[in-house]
Scaffold this motif. Structure first.
Motif, PDB file in Angstrom:
ATOM      1  N   ASN A 158       0.982  -1.213  -0.121  1.00 54.23           N
ATOM      2  CA  ASN A 158       0.001  -0.106  -0.140  1.00 54.23           C
ATOM      3  C   ASN A 158       0.877   1.397   0.036  1.00 54.23           C
ATOM      4  OD1 ASN A 158      -1.704   2.249   0.637  1.00 54.23           O
ATOM      5  ND2 ASN A 158      -3.156   0.995   1.903  1.00 54.23           N
ATOM      6  N   GLY A 159       0.974   1.867  -1.266  1.00 55.59           N
ATOM      7  CA  GLY A 159       2.305   3.093  -1.297  1.00 55.59           C
ATOM      8  C   GLY A 159       1.677   4.203  -0.559  1.00 55.59           C
ATOM      9  N   ASP A 160       0.605   4.288   0.224  1.00 58.03           N
ATOM     10  CA  ASP A 160       0.378   5.464   0.738  1.00 58.03           C
ATOM     11  C   ASP A 160       0.578   5.532   2.143  1.00 58.03           C
ATOM     12  OD1 ASP A 160      -1.021   6.180  -1.609  1.00 58.03           O
ATOM     13  OD2 ASP A 160      -2.904   5.358  -1.254  1.00 58.03           O
ATOM     14  N   ILE A 161       1.098   4.258   2.590  1.00 51.58           N
ATOM     15  CA  ILE A 161       1.489   4.354   4.316  1.00 51.58           C
ATOM     16  C   ILE A 161       2.971   3.779   4.445  1.00 51.58           C
ATOM     17  CG2 ILE A 161      -0.937   3.980   4.700  1.00 51.58           C
ATOM     18  CD1 ILE A 161      -0.222   1.232   5.279  1.00 51.58           C
ATOM     19  N   LYS A 162       3.514   4.498   5.288  1.00 51.41           N
ATOM     20  CA  LYS A 162       4.868   4.136   5.551  1.00 51.41           C
ATOM     21  C   LYS A 162       5.321   2.576   5.956  1.00 51.41           C
ATOM     22  CE  LYS A 162       5.216   5.857  10.131  1.00 51.41           C
ATOM     23  NZ  LYS A 162       5.806   6.556  11.130  1.00 51.41           N
ATOM     24  N   GLU A 163       4.229   1.914   6.590  1.00 54.76           N
ATOM     25  CA  GLU A 163       4.372   0.622   7.029  1.00 54.76           C
ATOM     26  C   GLU A 163       4.242  -0.348   5.751  1.00 54.76           C
ATOM     27  OE1 GLU A 163       2.065   2.449   8.172  1.00 54.76           O
ATOM     28  OE2 GLU A 163       2.515   2.990  10.233  1.00 54.76           O
ATOM     29  N   ALA A 164       3.859  -0.059   4.533  1.00 50.39           N
ATOM     30  CA  ALA A 164       3.603  -0.993   3.418  1.00 50.39           C
ATOM     31  C   ALA A 164       5.121  -1.720   3.508  1.00 50.39           C
ATOM     32  CB  ALA A 164       3.319  -0.222   2.071  1.00 50.39           C
ATOM     33  N   MET A 165       4.717  -3.127   2.892  1.00 54.14           N
ATOM     34  CA  MET A 165       5.978  -4.175   2.397  1.00 54.14           C
ATOM     35  C   MET A 165       5.641  -4.717   1.223  1.00 54.14           C
ATOM     36  SD  MET A 165       7.065  -5.850   6.151  1.00 54.14           S
ATOM     37  CE  MET A 165       5.620  -6.861   6.332  1.00 54.14           C
ATOM     38  N   PRO A 166       5.761  -3.847   0.132  1.00 57.86           N
ATOM     39  CA  PRO A 166       5.443  -4.556  -1.350  1.00 57.86           C
ATOM     40  C   PRO A 166       6.623  -5.919  -1.552  1.00 57.86           C
ATOM     41  CG  PRO A 166       6.922  -2.765  -1.571  1.00 57.86           C
ATOM     42  CD  PRO A 166       6.406  -2.601  -0.052  1.00 57.86           C
ATOM     43  N   HIS A 167       6.076  -6.594  -2.440  1.00 57.27           N
ATOM     44  CA  HIS A 167       6.651  -7.571  -3.000  1.00 57.27           C
ATOM     45  C   HIS A 167       8.069  -7.428  -2.918  1.00 57.27           C
ATOM     46  CE1 HIS A 167       7.227 -11.655  -5.100  1.00 57.27           C
ATOM     47  NE2 HIS A 167       8.053 -10.597  -5.833  1.00 57.27           N
ATOM     48  N   GLY A 168       8.921  -8.195  -2.614  1.00 54.69           N
ATOM     49  CA  GLY A 168      10.359  -8.146  -2.582  1.00 54.69           C
ATOM     50  C   GLY A 168      11.312  -7.525  -1.411  1.00 54.69           C
ATOM     51  N   THR A 169      10.195  -6.791  -0.636  1.00 46.54           N
ATOM     52  CA  THR A 169      10.928  -6.092   0.825  1.00 46.54           C
ATOM     53  C   THR A 169      11.355  -7.260   1.442  1.00 46.54           C
ATOM     54  OG1 THR A 169       8.947  -4.472   0.618  1.00 46.54           O
ATOM     55  CG2 THR A 169      10.195  -5.102   2.859  1.00 46.54           C
ATOM     56  N   ILE A 170      12.633  -6.847   2.367  1.00 44.13           N
ATOM     57  CA  ILE A 170      13.276  -7.782   2.973  1.00 44.13           C
ATOM     58  C   ILE A 170      12.813  -7.088   4.430  1.00 44.13           C
ATOM     59  CG2 ILE A 170      15.586  -8.572   4.134  1.00 44.13           C
ATOM     60  CD1 ILE A 170      15.030  -9.558   1.169  1.00 44.13           C
ATOM     61  N   ALA A 171      12.082  -7.954   5.509  1.00 49.02           N
ATOM     62  CA  ALA A 171      11.516  -7.575   6.592  1.00 49.02           C
ATOM     63  C   ALA A 171      12.546  -8.242   7.620  1.00 49.02           C
ATOM     64  CB  ALA A 171       9.960  -8.004   6.632  1.00 49.02           C
ATOM     65  N   THR A 172      13.133  -7.537   8.397  1.00 47.10           N
ATOM     66  CA  THR A 172      13.863  -8.088   9.540  1.00 47.10           C
ATOM     67  C   THR A 172      12.957  -8.181  10.775  1.00 47.10           C
ATOM     68  OG1 THR A 172      16.054  -7.476   8.570  1.00 47.10           O
ATOM     69  CG2 THR A 172      16.094  -7.693  10.840  1.00 47.10           C
ATOM     70  N   GLY A 173      12.923  -9.408  11.299  1.00 54.46           N
ATOM     71  CA  GLY A 173      12.154  -9.027  12.849  1.00 54.46           C
ATOM     72  C   GLY A 173      12.705  -9.721  13.871  1.00 54.46           C
ATOM     73  N   ARG A 174      12.530  -9.286  15.124  1.00 57.80           N
ATOM     74  CA  ARG A 174      12.868  -9.641  16.414  1.00 57.80           C
ATOM     75  C   ARG A 174      11.814 -10.876  16.906  1.00 57.80           C
ATOM     76  NH1 ARG A 174      12.555  -7.958  21.971  1.00 57.80           N
ATOM     77  NH2 ARG A 174      14.577  -8.600  23.042  1.00 57.80           N
ATOM     78  N   GLU A 175      12.277 -12.003  17.044  1.00 57.59           N
ATOM     79  CA  GLU A 175      11.444 -12.948  17.496  1.00 57.59           C
ATOM     80  C   GLU A 175      10.776 -12.798  18.927  1.00 57.59           C
ATOM     81  OE1 GLU A 175      11.330 -17.810  17.961  1.00 57.59           O
ATOM     82  OE2 GLU A 175      13.213 -17.094  17.671  1.00 57.59           O
ATOM     83  N   VAL A 176       9.507 -13.050  19.200  1.00 59.51           N
ATOM     84  CA  VAL A 176       8.820 -12.918  20.363  1.00 59.51           C
ATOM     85  C   VAL A 176       8.860 -14.214  21.209  1.00 59.51           C
ATOM     86  CG1 VAL A 176       6.830 -12.435  21.396  1.00 59.51           C
ATOM     87  CG2 VAL A 176       7.361 -11.148  19.464  1.00 59.51           C
ATOM     88  N   LYS A 177       9.528 -14.068  22.318  1.00 66.79           N
ATOM     89  CA  LYS A 177       9.560 -15.434  23.120  1.00 66.79           C
ATOM     90  C   LYS A 177       8.313 -16.131  23.183  1.00 66.79           C
ATOM     91  CE  LYS A 177      13.775 -13.949  25.634  1.00 66.79           C
ATOM     92  NZ  LYS A 177      14.586 -13.701  26.633  1.00 66.79           N
TER      93      LYS A 177
END
Length: 251
Positions: A158-177
Motif C-alpha cells: 500500500n504505497g500510501d502508508i509508510k508501513e507498506a511491505m511490497p513484493h521483494g521487501t526484506i523484513a527483519t524481525g525480532r523473535e517474540v519469546k
C-alpha cells in the motif's frame, strides 16, 4: 582447471536461488546428503555426474576455476560486510558499532525460494546455516534473536502508508519469546508482524485484534483491496514462531 569441492556446488545453488531442500529433490537424495556435498573437499565422480545431469549444466559452469576479478570482488564484499559470525555466544544476534549511535547486524535471511523448506527446517541448524545472510544498520539495538524474511505477494503493499511491505521487501524481525505469546502483542512502534504457521507457512500481516482469552488473532493486510485480502483469524496455538518486524528494506 576444475575444482570439485562441494563449496563450488553450494555457490552454484546460491547464485541460482536454489535451496538445499529443492536441490535434494532434484538430485533424488536426502537434504542431509546435500549438506555433506557442501562439506566435501572432493566430490566423487558419480556425484558430480549426477549433479551435471540433473541440473543440465557443464562441469565448467559449476566447478570451473574462479577468476582473479571474481576473487577481488569476493574479498571486497567480505571487507564491506565485516564479521560473518552473526551470533554471540548466547545465540543472540551480534550488533557491531560502526559509528557513534550506528550499529550493524547480520541476520539469516529466508528468501522466497526457501520459505516452503523453512516450515520444517526452522529448528534445523544445518538448514539455517545454509540460508543467505542479510545485513542491516540501525540507530539502536535490542538484544534478541532476529531473522530476515523476503516478502512475496501484494497483500502488504500500500504505497500510501509508510508501513507498506511490497513484493521483494526484506523484513527483519525480532523473535517474540513463546512465554510472551499470551500477553498483548503491542502494535504501537512496529505494527508489522511475521507469523510462522504450522500449516500455512510464513504469513506477513498486521494485527487487527487479539483475544487473550481464546488465543485468537485477527490479522489484516495493508492492501486496500479487502475483497482479495480480507481479514482472517488464526489461533496462536497453531504458530511455531512470531517475529515483530523492526526494519524494512526494498531490494
Amino acid at each position: 582447471m576444475l575444482d570439485y569441492k562441494g563449496e563450488k556446488f553450494k555457490e552454484f545453488l546460491n547464485k541460482n536461488r536454489i535451496g538445499a531442500t529443492k536441490a535434494a529433490e532434484i538430485l533424488g537424495v536426502s537434504r542431509q546428503n546435500v549438506y555433506q556435498y557442501f562439506k566435501s573437499l572432493s566430490l566423487g565422480r558419480e556425484t558430480v555426474n549426477s549433479i551435471l545431469l540433473k541440473f543440465d549444466v557443464t562441469e565448467d559452469e559449476i566447478f570451473g576455476t574462479t577468476n582473479d576479478a571474481t576473487i577481488r570482488n569476493i574479498r571486497q564484499n567480505a571487507r564491506e560486510i565485516g564479521d560473518l559470525a552473526i551470533y554471540d555466544d548466547e545465540g543472540n544476534n551480534k550488533f557491531t558499532e560502526i559509528s557513534p549511535g550506528r550499529y550493524r547486524m547480520g541476520v539469516d535471511l529466508v528468501p522466497e525460494y526457501a520459505q516452503a523448506g523453512y516450515l520444517t527446517g526452522y529448528a534445523d541448524r544445518e538448514f539455517i546455516e545454509e540460508l543467505p545472510k542479510h545485513y542491516i544498520t540501525v540507530d539502536k539495538f535490542v538484544r534478541g534473536k532476529y531473522m530476515g524474511f523476503e516478502i512475496s505477494g501484494d497483500s502488504m503493499d500500500n504505497g500510501d502508508i509508510k508501513e507498506a511491505m511490497p513484493h521483494g521487501t526484506i523484513a527483519t524481525g525480532r523473535e517474540v519469546k513463546r512465554e510472551l505469546w499470551n500477553s498483548k502483542l503491542h502494535n504501537h512502534q512496529w505494527p508489522n508482524w511475521i507469523f510462522v504457521h504450522k500449516t500455512e507457512g510464513i504469513i506477513a500481516k498486521q494485527i487487527a485484534n487479539q483475544c487473550l482469552e481464546s488465543g485468537i488473532l485477527t490479522l489484516k493486510s495493508l492492501n486496500p483491496d479487502k475483497k482479495r485480502y480480507p481479514d482472517f483469524e488464526i489461533n496462536i496455538d497453531d504458530l511455531v514462531q512470531i517475529y515483530n518486524v523492526v526494519k524494512r528494506e526494498l531490494r
